[in-house]
Design a protein around this motif. Structure first.
Motif, PDB file in Angstrom:
ATOM      1  N   LEU A 162       3.733  90.239  64.017  1.00  0.00           N
ATOM      2  CA  LEU A 162       4.101  89.298  62.953  1.00  0.00           C
ATOM      3  C   LEU A 162       5.271  89.922  62.206  1.00  0.00           C
ATOM      4  CD1 LEU A 162       3.523  86.747  61.272  1.00  0.00           C
ATOM      5  CD2 LEU A 162       2.007  88.138  59.854  1.00  0.00           C
ATOM      6  N   GLN A 163       6.381  89.169  62.097  1.00  0.00           N
ATOM      7  CA  GLN A 163       7.583  89.697  61.468  1.00  0.00           C
ATOM      8  C   GLN A 163       8.059  88.773  60.351  1.00  0.00           C
ATOM      9  OE1 GLN A 163      10.295  90.084  64.830  1.00  0.00           O
ATOM     10  NE2 GLN A 163       9.741  92.242  65.067  1.00  0.00           N
ATOM     11  N   ALA A 164       8.714  89.372  59.349  1.00  0.00           N
ATOM     12  CA  ALA A 164       9.315  88.617  58.252  1.00  0.00           C
ATOM     13  C   ALA A 164      10.778  89.025  58.125  1.00  0.00           C
ATOM     14  CB  ALA A 164       8.579  88.893  56.951  1.00  0.00           C
ATOM     15  N   LEU A 165      11.628  88.058  57.857  1.00  0.00           N
ATOM     16  CA  LEU A 165      13.052  88.328  57.706  1.00  0.00           C
ATOM     17  C   LEU A 165      13.314  88.810  56.288  1.00  0.00           C
ATOM     18  CD1 LEU A 165      15.808  88.181  59.132  1.00  0.00           C
ATOM     19  CD2 LEU A 165      16.050  85.863  58.215  1.00  0.00           C
ATOM     20  N   ARG A 166      13.834  90.028  56.198  1.00  0.00           N
ATOM     21  CA  ARG A 166      14.165  90.621  54.899  1.00  0.00           C
ATOM     22  C   ARG A 166      15.641  91.029  54.938  1.00  0.00           C
ATOM     23  NH1 ARG A 166      10.526  88.102  53.912  1.00  0.00           N
ATOM     24  NH2 ARG A 166       8.402  88.704  53.239  1.00  0.00           N
ATOM     25  N   GLY A 167      16.464  90.289  54.199  1.00  0.00           N
ATOM     26  CA  GLY A 167      17.901  90.502  54.299  1.00  0.00           C
ATOM     27  C   GLY A 167      18.369  90.003  55.650  1.00  0.00           C
ATOM     28  N   SER A 168      18.902  90.899  56.466  1.00  0.00           N
ATOM     29  CA  SER A 168      19.363  90.518  57.809  1.00  0.00           C
ATOM     30  C   SER A 168      18.498  91.148  58.902  1.00  0.00           C
ATOM     31  CB  SER A 168      20.823  90.966  58.000  1.00  0.00           C
ATOM     32  OG  SER A 168      20.937  92.377  57.831  1.00  0.00           O
ATOM     33  N   LYS A 169      17.359  91.743  58.523  1.00  0.00           N
ATOM     34  CA  LYS A 169      16.514  92.432  59.495  1.00  0.00           C
ATOM     35  C   LYS A 169      15.108  91.844  59.540  1.00  0.00           C
ATOM     36  CE  LYS A 169      18.869  96.912  59.086  1.00  0.00           C
ATOM     37  NZ  LYS A 169      18.710  98.360  58.784  1.00  0.00           N
ATOM     38  N   TRP A 170      14.541  91.823  60.747  1.00  0.00           N
ATOM     39  CA  TRP A 170      13.155  91.401  60.917  1.00  0.00           C
ATOM     40  C   TRP A 170      12.258  92.623  60.738  1.00  0.00           C
ATOM     41  CZ3 TRP A 170      11.537  86.524  61.007  1.00  0.00           C
ATOM     42  CH2 TRP A 170      12.463  85.521  61.331  1.00  0.00           C
ATOM     43  N   VAL A 171      11.324  92.532  59.804  1.00  0.00           N
ATOM     44  CA  VAL A 171      10.434  93.634  59.461  1.00  0.00           C
ATOM     45  C   VAL A 171       9.032  93.340  59.993  1.00  0.00           C
ATOM     46  CG1 VAL A 171       9.413  94.930  57.552  1.00  0.00           C
ATOM     47  CG2 VAL A 171      11.782  94.148  57.395  1.00  0.00           C
ATOM     48  N   GLY A 189      10.744  83.546  52.370  1.00  0.00           N
ATOM     49  CA  GLY A 189      11.598  83.913  53.502  1.00  0.00           C
ATOM     50  C   GLY A 189      11.050  83.335  54.792  1.00  0.00           C
ATOM     51  N   ARG A 190      11.611  83.782  55.913  1.00  0.00           N
ATOM     52  CA  ARG A 190      11.203  83.281  57.222  1.00  0.00           C
ATOM     53  C   ARG A 190      10.248  84.255  57.895  1.00  0.00           C
ATOM     54  NH1 ARG A 190      13.987  78.781  57.920  1.00  0.00           N
ATOM     55  NH2 ARG A 190      13.012  78.440  59.945  1.00  0.00           N
ATOM     56  N   MET A 191       9.305  83.704  58.681  1.00  0.00           N
ATOM     57  CA  MET A 191       8.334  84.507  59.407  1.00  0.00           C
ATOM     58  C   MET A 191       8.268  84.029  60.854  1.00  0.00           C
ATOM     59  SD  MET A 191       5.263  84.849  56.571  1.00  0.00           S
ATOM     60  CE  MET A 191       4.560  86.323  57.336  1.00  0.00           C
ATOM     61  N   ARG A 192       7.918  84.945  61.768  1.00  0.00           N
ATOM     62  CA  ARG A 192       7.823  84.590  63.175  1.00  0.00           C
ATOM     63  C   ARG A 192       6.866  85.538  63.898  1.00  0.00           C
ATOM     64  NH1 ARG A 192      13.531  86.938  65.777  1.00  0.00           N
ATOM     65  NH2 ARG A 192      12.908  89.149  65.791  1.00  0.00           N
ATOM     66  N   ALA A 193       6.463  85.130  65.115  1.00  0.00           N
ATOM     67  CA  ALA A 193       5.702  85.990  66.017  1.00  0.00           C
ATOM     68  C   ALA A 193       6.669  86.519  67.071  1.00  0.00           C
ATOM     69  CB  ALA A 193       4.574  85.208  66.680  1.00  0.00           C
ATOM     70  N   TYR A 194       6.562  87.808  67.377  1.00  0.00           N
ATOM     71  CA  TYR A 194       7.473  88.428  68.343  1.00  0.00           C
ATOM     72  C   TYR A 194       6.662  89.127  69.434  1.00  0.00           C
ATOM     73  CZ  TYR A 194      11.212  91.290  70.323  1.00  0.00           C
ATOM     74  OH  TYR A 194      12.104  91.870  71.181  1.00  0.00           O
ATOM     75  N   TYR A 195       6.797  88.638  70.671  1.00  0.00           N
ATOM     76  CA  TYR A 195       6.124  89.227  71.830  1.00  0.00           C
ATOM     77  C   TYR A 195       6.992  90.373  72.341  1.00  0.00           C
ATOM     78  CZ  TYR A 195       4.063  89.435  76.545  1.00  0.00           C
ATOM     79  OH  TYR A 195       3.469  89.841  77.718  1.00  0.00           O
TER      80      TYR A 195
END
Length: 268
Positions: A93-102, A125-131
Motif C-alpha cells: 500500500l503506497q501513498a503519494l507524498r510530494g513526488s514520491k510513492w511512500v 493525497g493519492r493512494m495505490r496498491a503496488y505489486y
C-alpha cells in the motif's frame, strides 16, 4: 637421398589435402580426428520466457476520511494469458507524498489472488496498491485513488468561514459583520483555531507553513500575489474554490479561485 625426401613430402601433402577434405587434423605427421566436443555444434541456452504483466482490479473503501481514520484498499491480480488469479507475490500500500510513492504496509497474495491493505493517511493525497513482481510476473501499479483527509482544525476553519458568507466588504474592516480580504482571514483563523494574523495580505503570506500548490488542503490560507507582493487573501475550500471577501460592493462568498500566482500557507 634428396629424391626420397621429396617423394615423402609429396605423399604427406597429399595426405594433408585428404585430411582437410575429410574434416581431419594432420598433427606431427599423423591423421587425427577432431574431438567430439569441438565437432559438436554450439548450442545456446534458450532465452528465458518473458514475464507476464498482471491485470489489476482495485477499489477503495472511502475517498474521504476524518483525521486518524483508516482507508482500506483492495486489489485483485489476474494472469491475462489464462484468466486465472495470481497467488504469489507481495503487494504494497503506497501513498503519494510530494513526488514520491511512500510505502505504508504490505501483504502477500493468497489463494484468492486478492489482498486488502489498510492505512491511516493523515494528509490528503493519492493512494495505490503496488505489486512488486516475481520471477514469473512483472511489477505493476494499480490505479491510484484520491483520498481527502478532514483535519480537525480545517473543519473548524471552514465552519467559521461559512458563518460570514453574505457579509459586505469594507476596506479596513475586520469583523464581526464587515470585512476586507485580510480582515476576513484574520477573523476566521483567530476564532476557529486561535491563530493571530496581521491585517495585511502581504504580511499574512509570511505566516504558517509553506505548502506546494499541488498539496493544498481545505482550510489553507491562500495569498494572491503581483510578483512577490501579496495583494489578496482567501481560504481554500477544496476543488479549486475559496472563501474570501473580494472587493468593494461584493460580499463574502465561496467562489472559483482567481489567477495562478499565489502561495499556500498552512496554519494548522
Amino acid at each position: 637421398m634428396h629424391e626420397h625426401s621429396s617423394s615423402r613430402g609429396r605423399r604427406m601433402a597429399g595426405a594433408g589435402a585428404i585430411a582437410l577434405s575429410l574434416g581431419l587434423c594432420l598433427c606431427a605427421g599423423q591423421l587425427v580426428a577432431p574431438s567430439a566436443a569441438s565437432a559438436a555444434p554450439i548450442v545456446t541456452a534458450a532465452a528465458a520466457s518473458a514475464k507476464v504483466k498482471p491485470s489489476v482490479r482495485s477499489s477503495i473503501s472511502t475517498r474521504t476520511v476524518a483525521y486518524g481514520g483508516k482507508v482500506k484498499l483492495t486489489a485483485k491480480y489476474i494472469n491475462p494469458a489464462n484468466g486465472k488469479v495470481i497467488t504469489s507475490g507481495t503487494v504494497r500500500l503506497q501513498a503519494l507524498r510530494g513526488s514520491k510513492w511512500v510505502n505504508f504496509t504490505a501483504k502477500a497474495l493468497g489463494s484468492s489472488g486478492t489482498v486488502t491493505l489498510t492505512g491511516e493517511p493523515h494528509v490528503s493525497g493519492r493512494m495505490r496498491a503496488y505489486y512488486v513482481g516475481t520471477p514469473t510476473y512483472k511489477a505493476v501499479a494499480g490505479g491510484s485513488f484520491s483520498v481527502t483527509v478532514k483535519q480537525p482544525g480545517a473543519t473548524k476553519i471552514i465552519s467559521e468561514a461559512k458563518k460570514h458568507v453574505g457579509s459586505l466588504y469594507k476596506y479596513g474592516a475586520a469583523g464581526p459583520s464587515r470585512f476586507d480580504c485580510s480582515g476576513y482571514t484574520m477573523w476566521v483563523y483567530k476564532k476557529a483555531v486561535g491563530k493571530s494574523l496581521p491585517h495585511k495580505a502581504n504580511s499574512q503570506q509570511k505566516y504558517g507553513k509553506s505548502v506546494a500548490k499541488g498539496s493544498k488542503q481545505v482550510g489553507d490560507l491562500i495569498i494572491f500575489r503581483n510578483g512577490s507582493y501579496g495583494y489578496h487573501a482567501g481560504i481554500y475550500a477544496g476543488g479549486g474554490y475559496m472563501y474570501d471577501s473580494p472587493h468593494t460592493g461584493a460580499r463574502v462568498s465561496k467562489r472559483k479561485m482567481i489567477g495562478s500566482n499565489y502561495v499556500v500557507r498552512r496554519l494548522v
